[in-house]
Motif scaffolding. Structure first.
Motif, short mmCIF file in Angstrom:
data_model
loop_
_atom_site.label_atom_id
_atom_site.label_comp_id
_atom_site.label_asym_id
_atom_site.label_seq_id
_atom_site.Cartn_x
_atom_site.Cartn_y
_atom_site.Cartn_z
N ILE A 64 0.16 6.91 3.33
CA ILE A 64 0.17 6.75 4.79
C ILE A 64 0.06 5.29 5.21
N HIS A 65 -0.32 4.42 4.29
CA HIS A 65 -0.47 2.99 4.61
C HIS A 65 0.82 2.20 4.37
N GLU A 66 1.84 2.85 3.83
CA GLU A 66 3.06 2.13 3.44
C GLU A 66 3.72 1.44 4.63
N GLN B 102 1.41 -3.90 4.43
CA GLN B 102 0.33 -4.65 3.80
C GLN B 102 0.28 -4.36 2.31
N SER C 246 2.52 0.03 7.06
CA SER C 246 1.83 -1.16 7.55
C SER C 246 2.42 -2.44 6.99
N ASP D 298 -2.11 -4.37 -1.32
CA ASP D 298 -3.48 -4.33 -1.83
C ASP D 298 -3.55 -4.59 -3.33
N LYS E 213 0.84 -1.20 0.00
CA LYS E 213 0.00 0.00 0.00
C LYS E 213 0.87 1.24 0.00
N ARG E 214 0.36 2.29 -0.60
CA ARG E 214 1.13 3.50 -0.75
C ARG E 214 0.72 4.56 0.29
#
Length: 436
Positions: free
Chosen positions: A72-74, A78, A76, A80, A69-70
């Motif tokens: 602010i989720h990077e 995880q 994590s 997608d 994920k890119r």
């Protein structure tokens, strides 16, 4: 000196001549696929992760390239999205997305890169091109036979003549497991192990079936012995005792019969009980193609009747196949590479405006034209450049030619030269090229 940066492991830089060779092969296959009525389709290089996962089986799922994920989720860790593993699952997703707009049955071909997180080795890449054809919306065995015939014609056009389609059926394989008392839930794992028979010896397969898959040693040995036997007689005998087994054999025999009736030589397509195809989505007839001088399989395919439904579309029958173009091109090497040079090279010795107009006129006639862009004003260096460019004709426009409004045409193979008027130079060049 710092070490030069390299392409990522499992990928390649393809220079001009190799690119042309590959494009020629792709165009050959595209023309054949079009001849069978398949339409082109292009899909994104990546798909949503939930579209890709859970479709390929235990071993293949480990090779999916996931995209984190890119933003602010990077942090994590995880994912997608995932890079395209093949062209079949994206096709099934397209049917679910655009099915109402597409003809039934829908026949498509796709030629483009796919990505797998495999361990790079000789002839095995992480990024490579697949050439696929598929028919969606038909239960007819004619659809399977048509795919086989298109693949066979494609292989022949690529110069691969001594090939064999090894045909089996997932129905037959599951019926065989049932005949041995193997639980259906263990079927995919057992078949994944049997699929290794062409890579490791029978004893290793038996060992894995007992140690990792939980089969009784006697059952494992008998199963491997049946599918690895030189003839299919023992397997046919076992399958003939069940309805599903008979259906699987009928599927295999009908595909072979149709392909032979259309002109495929009998020795080019045979029932092969040990041939499994590791991907979980196959439901009916399956096949792999082997050829003398080529390692592993060079083409493969089969029927996958329920894959579209797993992606939210209707429960639509489908079948398709793929040519392993990368393996074929790697083995054939560069002997068939088209080393195309310039049709015309223009030296620059003054009066560039006249040369630019001449270059434009030559290109309008479909010629490949290059103009010297270096800093040297020496004719010898410019002729060396033209020779390095594999130019067929070089145009000289020095002071003498400029004064006479003429150009000199030099044949780079023979060294012959002729003076022609500047105003007719393009037409004169075309005549010289036609004669050479």
């Amino acid at each position: 000196m710092a070490q030069a940066a390299q392409a990522p492991s499992g990928t390649r830089d393809l220079l001009a001549d190799e690119v042309r060779r590959r494009k020629a092969a792709f165009n050959t296959l595209a023309q054949i696929f079009e001849g069978f009525g398949f339409d082109p389709l292009e899909t994104p290089a990546f798909e949503n992760l939930d579209v890709i996962t859970g479709k390929y089986g235990e071993e293949a799922s480990k090779l999916i390239f996931k995209i984190l994920k890119r933003g602010i989720h990077e942090a994590s860790g995880q994912a997608d999205l995932a890079l395209r593993y093949d062209h079949t699952v994206p096709l099934a997703r397209v049917i679910g997305t655009h099915g109402a707009k597409l003809p039934t049955p829908y026949k498509r071909y796709a030629i483009g890169p796919v990505w797998r997180a495999d361990r790079p080795q000789e002839g095995r890449f992480r990024e490579f091109v697949q050439c696929d054809i598929d028919t969606v919306g038909s239960l007819s065995p004619l659809a399977d036979a048509e795919v086989v015939l298109a693949l066979a014609q494609g292989l022949d056009a690529l110069g691969v003549h001594d090939f064999t389609f090894m045909v089996n059926s997932r129905k037959a394989l599951y019926a065989l497991l049932e005949a041995y008392g193997i639980d259906t839930s263990a079927g995919p794992a057992v078949l994944a192990t049997l699929d290794k028979l062409d890579k490791v010896d029978a004893a290793e397969v038996v060992k894995e079936l007992t140690a990792a898959r939980g089969l009784d040693p006697e059952v494992a040995e008998a199963l491997v012995g049946d599918v690895a036997a030189e003839t299919s007689d023992r397997v046919r005998e076992r399958l003939g005792t069940t309805e599903q087994g008979q259906a699987g054999l009928t599927e295999v025999d009908r595909l072979i019969e149709l392909a032979i009736s259309a002109g495929l030589a009998p020795e080019r397509i045979v029932y092969t009980p040990r041939m499994v195809r590791g991907l979980d989505y196959y439901t009916g007839a399956i096949y792999e193609v082997v050829a003398a001088g080529y390692p592993g399989s060079i083409a493969a395919g089969g029927r996958y009747d329920h894959l579209v439904a797993t992606l939210g579309g209707p429960d639509t029958p489908a079948c398709g196949g793929s040519i392993g173009i990368e393996r074929i091109l790697a083995i054939q090497g560069s002997e068939n590479t088209e080393q195309r040079g310039l049709d015309v090279a223009l030296t620059v010795l003054g009066n560039e405006e006249h040369l630019m107009r001449l270059a434009t006129e030559l290109r309008s006639k479909g010629l490949r034209v290059g103009t010297y862009l270096g800093s040297s004003t020496k004719l010898g260096k410019q002729l060396k450049w033209a020779n390095d460019q594999k130019a067929r004709i070089t145009v000289l426009y020095g002071a003498d030619e400029q004064a006479a409004s003429e150009v000199t045409l030099r044949d780079m193979q023979t060294g012959d030269q002729r003076r022609v008027p500047l105003g007719t130079a393009a037409a004169d060049v075309c005549r010289v090229l036609e004669q050479s």
